[in-house]
Design a protein around this motif. Structure first.
Motif, PDB file in Angstrom:
ATOM      1  N   HIS A  91       0.834  -1.202   0.000  1.00 17.03           N
ATOM      2  CA  HIS A  91       0.000   0.000   0.000  1.00 17.03           C
ATOM      3  C   HIS A  91       0.871   1.256   0.000  1.00 17.03           C
ATOM      4  O   HIS A  91       0.588   2.217  -0.703  1.00 17.03           O
ATOM      5  CB  HIS A  91      -0.907   0.044   1.237  1.00 17.03           C
ATOM      6  N   GLU A 148       4.193   0.686  -3.185  1.00 22.38           N
ATOM      7  CA  GLU A 148       3.767   0.540  -4.581  1.00 22.38           C
ATOM      8  C   GLU A 148       2.412   1.158  -4.843  1.00 22.38           C
ATOM      9  O   GLU A 148       1.923   1.145  -5.962  1.00 22.38           O
ATOM     10  CB  GLU A 148       3.718  -0.951  -4.943  1.00 22.38           C
ATOM     11  N   LYS A 149       1.806   1.684  -3.790  1.00 21.62           N
ATOM     12  CA  LYS A 149       0.445   2.246  -3.888  1.00 21.62           C
ATOM     13  C   LYS A 149      -0.523   1.239  -4.506  1.00 21.62           C
ATOM     14  O   LYS A 149      -1.308   1.544  -5.402  1.00 21.62           O
ATOM     15  CB  LYS A 149       0.436   3.540  -4.731  1.00 21.62           C
ATOM     16  N   LYS A 150      -0.413   0.002  -4.029  1.00 19.61           N
ATOM     17  CA  LYS A 150      -1.289  -1.050  -4.556  1.00 19.61           C
ATOM     18  C   LYS A 150      -1.952  -1.796  -3.413  1.00 19.61           C
ATOM     19  O   LYS A 150      -1.349  -1.999  -2.352  1.00 19.61           O
ATOM     20  CB  LYS A 150      -0.440  -2.045  -5.357  1.00 19.61           C
ATOM     21  N   CYS A 151      -3.188  -2.232  -3.638  1.00 13.11           N
ATOM     22  CA  CYS A 151      -3.848  -3.074  -2.653  1.00 13.11           C
ATOM     23  C   CYS A 151      -3.872  -4.494  -3.212  1.00 13.11           C
ATOM     24  O   CYS A 151      -4.615  -4.774  -4.159  1.00 13.11           O
ATOM     25  CB  CYS A 151      -5.265  -2.587  -2.393  1.00 13.11           C
ATOM     26  N   GLY A 161      -7.139  -6.078  -3.769  1.00 13.31           N
ATOM     27  CA  GLY A 161      -8.060  -5.381  -4.663  1.00 13.31           C
ATOM     28  C   GLY A 161      -9.274  -4.842  -3.954  1.00 13.31           C
ATOM     29  O   GLY A 161     -10.362  -4.766  -4.512  1.00 13.31           O
ATOM     30  N   LEU A 175      -6.735   2.832  -4.373  1.00 14.04           N
ATOM     31  CA  LEU A 175      -5.500   2.306  -4.953  1.00 14.04           C
ATOM     32  C   LEU A 175      -5.753   1.511  -6.228  1.00 14.04           C
ATOM     33  O   LEU A 175      -4.850   0.914  -6.789  1.00 14.04           O
ATOM     34  CB  LEU A 175      -4.774   1.423  -3.931  1.00 14.04           C
ATOM     35  N   LEU A 176      -6.992   1.513  -6.667  1.00 11.43           N
ATOM     36  CA  LEU A 176      -7.299   0.757  -7.878  1.00 11.43           C
ATOM     37  C   LEU A 176      -7.442   1.723  -9.035  1.00 11.43           C
ATOM     38  O   LEU A 176      -7.833   2.864  -8.863  1.00 11.43           O
ATOM     39  CB  LEU A 176      -8.624   0.024  -7.709  1.00 11.43           C
TER      40      LEU A 176
END
Lengths: 597, 122
Positions: A525, A528-531, A534, A539-540
């Protein structure tokens, strides 16, 4: 007296009542009257059967036929076919109870087979509003035995020897509590029941009070005899209307039968009981805050010591136990401490009730011997995870507890093992999570709850949890910085050691345990600023697959924020800066060209 | 409540009301209650079986209905399934015969030969 040939038991727990089991009862009564079967068939409204997922549930005895998902329209068929002609209506039975053309009775369904019911023994079996049904199930025999055949010391010794530990979450030895209160000086003592169950997703105590209120009344009266108290209070939240109503009916019936009041069983012992309604503040489940609330003060915890056993309600010695703890007492008095110790594990004897929820097939209420593994509860009793999804973690102990991952699935459930693994028993909430659940978001959910419920008395809890929540929200929105994870950890440790009561001290647990087991998710999170699951919307981003896009413009028309650009019959494009991530485009696209990445 | 005895008395009475809901591996009595059975008078038979079992406080007996047993001309039919051993089929039953079956067969363990299908169909 009427002899009935068949009993129709309809679940009257909160779950089934909210899916109109009250109307189903009315319909049964009406049709049975129409068919003139009222002298042959008895209709009984019971407490929770436990398998809430299959509700509304109707059980027909003597066959033990287990009807699930019953609607008002199904009633006439059950009456005409089953009750009148003796033909069980197979298509309405719980799916698992019909296999190989054979019909299994309710007790042989997998969900119930692995359970061992002590606290819930009468739930779903008796009519909670009829004291004689409780008496038929050996009710009040333990009280009679205690006051006429045992000394208070013998009662305390039996409870102590049984090894019963507080089922509200702490796991403190119940017998010791009784002993401390009995030994405390003072001629006026109180017995309290903590029915302020407030963990999100927990409904164990509620179900005991709804299904078997007399078991709590009997146990509190026994406790009164043991510690030397004449007055008991049940502190229950007003948002449990069915439990409050049935408990009041039960208290009135016990009074009428002389099981409460003066000269119980012809002895000098007197015990009275009243209900105190709580407004539904989570902190009032903390014993000193609960006592303050009964006294009419604002529900805030007091520093311990002094403990309630010495200075509790009105500064008098007070015994306070949780609903489920009391629900075990009469069985222990009747069957003895050795019997109780033979169930469960050495350090945690007996059973524990869990409210099974989240991503699980058989949502409901289960009671298992201590030492049962998480796998048995989740897969054998709970029926596994819906949709063939992968198990990720199970949360126990509510907002004070933590998560356990798949590597711990074969660990036995008892007080000490769960604490060792970084979670806790808690009062019995068990929330199952699958691959679609984001662990950072789960931590945020529980923190959000504790921030809301913090009473505000001590700064670490009032201010600290709020700061933690802010950091979590920042991470979830994609604005997390690398230092945030350390900050979160430091804050958590500080709050843990400095907060005044259990609520504050345990509030950081969901964060700490998710950090321990799922640090990589936090890092994804932040860095990479990703979840990875999902789940975190911010972050999507939505992408259009150029291979599949036909340029039909449907997505652009559906977009409420005009974030999609593209000419007819040309490939479309989503502008991230304008996209509000509502998903409307994805729903509209007939070619499956829009994806989440 | 003045004494433990008083409670036990209430319990004795109350137990009859809930016995039906307990697990029971004892004797099963089944009454044919299809259209043929009902019109031949199976309901009074069923009711007197239940009444008799309850009056005598027989805890290990369950009484159930079933559909058409197949020999409609001999209805009302009552079948007794002991927990071990073979079932006994009684035919052309009525209330009085039902009571006798409970007293002789269920309580004393002697099959009432003259009501059985084997005897009637000889």
């Amino acid at each position: 007296m009427n002899f009935y040939r068949s009993h129709v038991l309809i679940c009257g727990g909160t779950g089934c009542t909210s899916s109109s089991s009250d109307k189903i009862e009315e319909e049964f009564n009406k049709i049975i009257l129409d068919k003139k079967l009222e002298s042959e068939i008895k209709v009984v409204r019971t407490g929770c059967f436990g398998l809430c997922e299959a509700g509304p549930i109707v059980i027909v005895y003597p066959e033990g036929a287990f009807y699930s998902h019953i609607k008002v329209e199904d009633v006439s068929e059950i009456v005409e076919e089953h009750l009148l002609k003796g033909r069980i209506v197979k298509k309405l039975l719980y799916k698992e109870s019909v296999s190989d053309e054979k019909i299994k009775s309710i007790n042989n369904v997998d969900f119930y087979k692995k359970q061992k019911r002590i606290a819930l023994k009468n739930c779903g079996v008796i009519n909670p509003e009829d004291i004689t049904e409780y008496i038929a199930m050996d009710g009040y025999l333990a009280l009679g035995k205690a006051v006429t055949e045992m000394t208070p010391e013998e009662v305390i010794k039996t409870i102590k020897d049984s090894g019963l530990r507080g089922r509200g979450g702490g796991g403190f030895p119940t017998g010791l509590k009784w002993q401390f209160t009995a030994q405390a000086e003072g001629n006026e003592k109180y017995v309290l029941c903590n029915a302020d169950e407030g963990d999100p997703g927990a409904f164990m105590d509620r179900s005991v009070l709804e299904g078997d209120p007399h078991s709590v009344i009997e146990a509190m009266t026994i406790a009164g005899y043991a510690v030397g108290a004449n007055q008991g209070y049940v502190y229950i939240r007003a948002e449990y209307p069915i439990a409050v109503k049935r408990l009041q009916i039960a208290i009135d019936q016990a009074k009428e039968k002389g099981l409460l009041g003066k000269n119980i069983f012809g002895t000098d012992f007197e015990f009275n009981m009243e209900i105190r309604l709580g407004a539904g503040a989570f902190v009032c489940g903390e014993e000193t805050a609960l006592i303050a609330s009964i006294e009419g003060e604002r529900g805030m915890p007091r520093p311990k010591p002094p403990y309630p056993a010495n200075k509790g309600l009105w500064q008098k010695p007070t015994l306070i136990n949780n609903v489920e703890t009391y629900a075990n007492v009469s069985s222990i008095i009747l069957k003895g401490s050795e019997w109780f110790k033979s169930i469960g594990t050495e350090k945690s004897p007996g059973t524990k009730v869990f409210a099974l929820g989240g991503k699980i097939n058989n949502t409901g209420l289960v009671e298992i011997p201590m030492g049962t593994t998480l796998r048995e509860v989740i897969y054998d009793i709970g029926g596994g995870i819906p949709g063939g999804k992968k198990f990720k973690a199970v949360q126990t102990g509510g907002p004070s507890g933590g998560c356990l991952t798949s590597e711990y699935l074969d660990s036995p459930i008892d007080f000490d093992t769960l604490t060792e693994l970084g979670s806790m028993m808690g009062s019995g909430g068990m929330i199952v999570m699958d691959e679609d659940n984001c662990m950072v978001d789960i931590a945020r959910f529980f923190l959000d709850f504790t921030v809301e419920e913090s009473c505000g008395k001590c700064p670490p809890c009032r201010i600290g949890t709020k700061r933690m929540l802010e950091i979590l929200e920042k991470i979830i929105e994609g604005n997390g910085e690398p230092e945030d994870i350390d900050r979160l950890e430091r804050l958590a440790e500080n709050i843990k050691t400095s907060a005044l009561c259990g609520l504050g001290q345990t509030a950081p647990n969901p964060v700490l345990s998710t950090l321990k087991h799922f640090r990589d998710e936090y890092e994804a999170h932040v860095n990479e600023k990703k979840c990875p699951a999902g789940a975190c919307k911010s972050l999507l981003s939505y992408r259009i697959d150029p291979e599949k896009c036909k340029g039909c413009t449907l997505c652009a028309k559906a977009c409420p924020s005009s974030a999609i650009e593209g000419e007819r019959k040309e490939i479309h494009f989503i502008h991230d800066d304008r996209c509000i991530k509502c998903g409307a485009c994805m729903e509209k696209c007939p070619f499956g060209a829009i994806k989440l990445a | 409540m003045k004494s433990l005895e008083e409670l036990k008395k209430i319990r004795e009475e109350a137990i009859k009301n809930v016995n039906l809901r307990k697990e029971n591996d004892g004797i099963k009595i089944v009454v044919g209650m299809a259209t043929c059975g009902i019109s031949a008078g199976a309901r009074p038979v069923l009711m007197s079986l239940i009444e008799e079992v309850n009056k005598r406080g027989l805890e290990n007996v369950t009484i159930n209905q079933t559909g058409c047993i197949g020999i409609c001309r001999l209805e009302p039919i009552v079948e007794v399934y002991p927990s071990d051993g073979e079932k006994v089929t009684y035919v052309n039953m009525d209330s009085e015969k039902a009571k006798k079956v409970i007293a002789e067969h269920i309580v004393n363990g002697n099959v009432v030969e003259e009501y059985t299908i084997g005897y009637v169909e000889k």
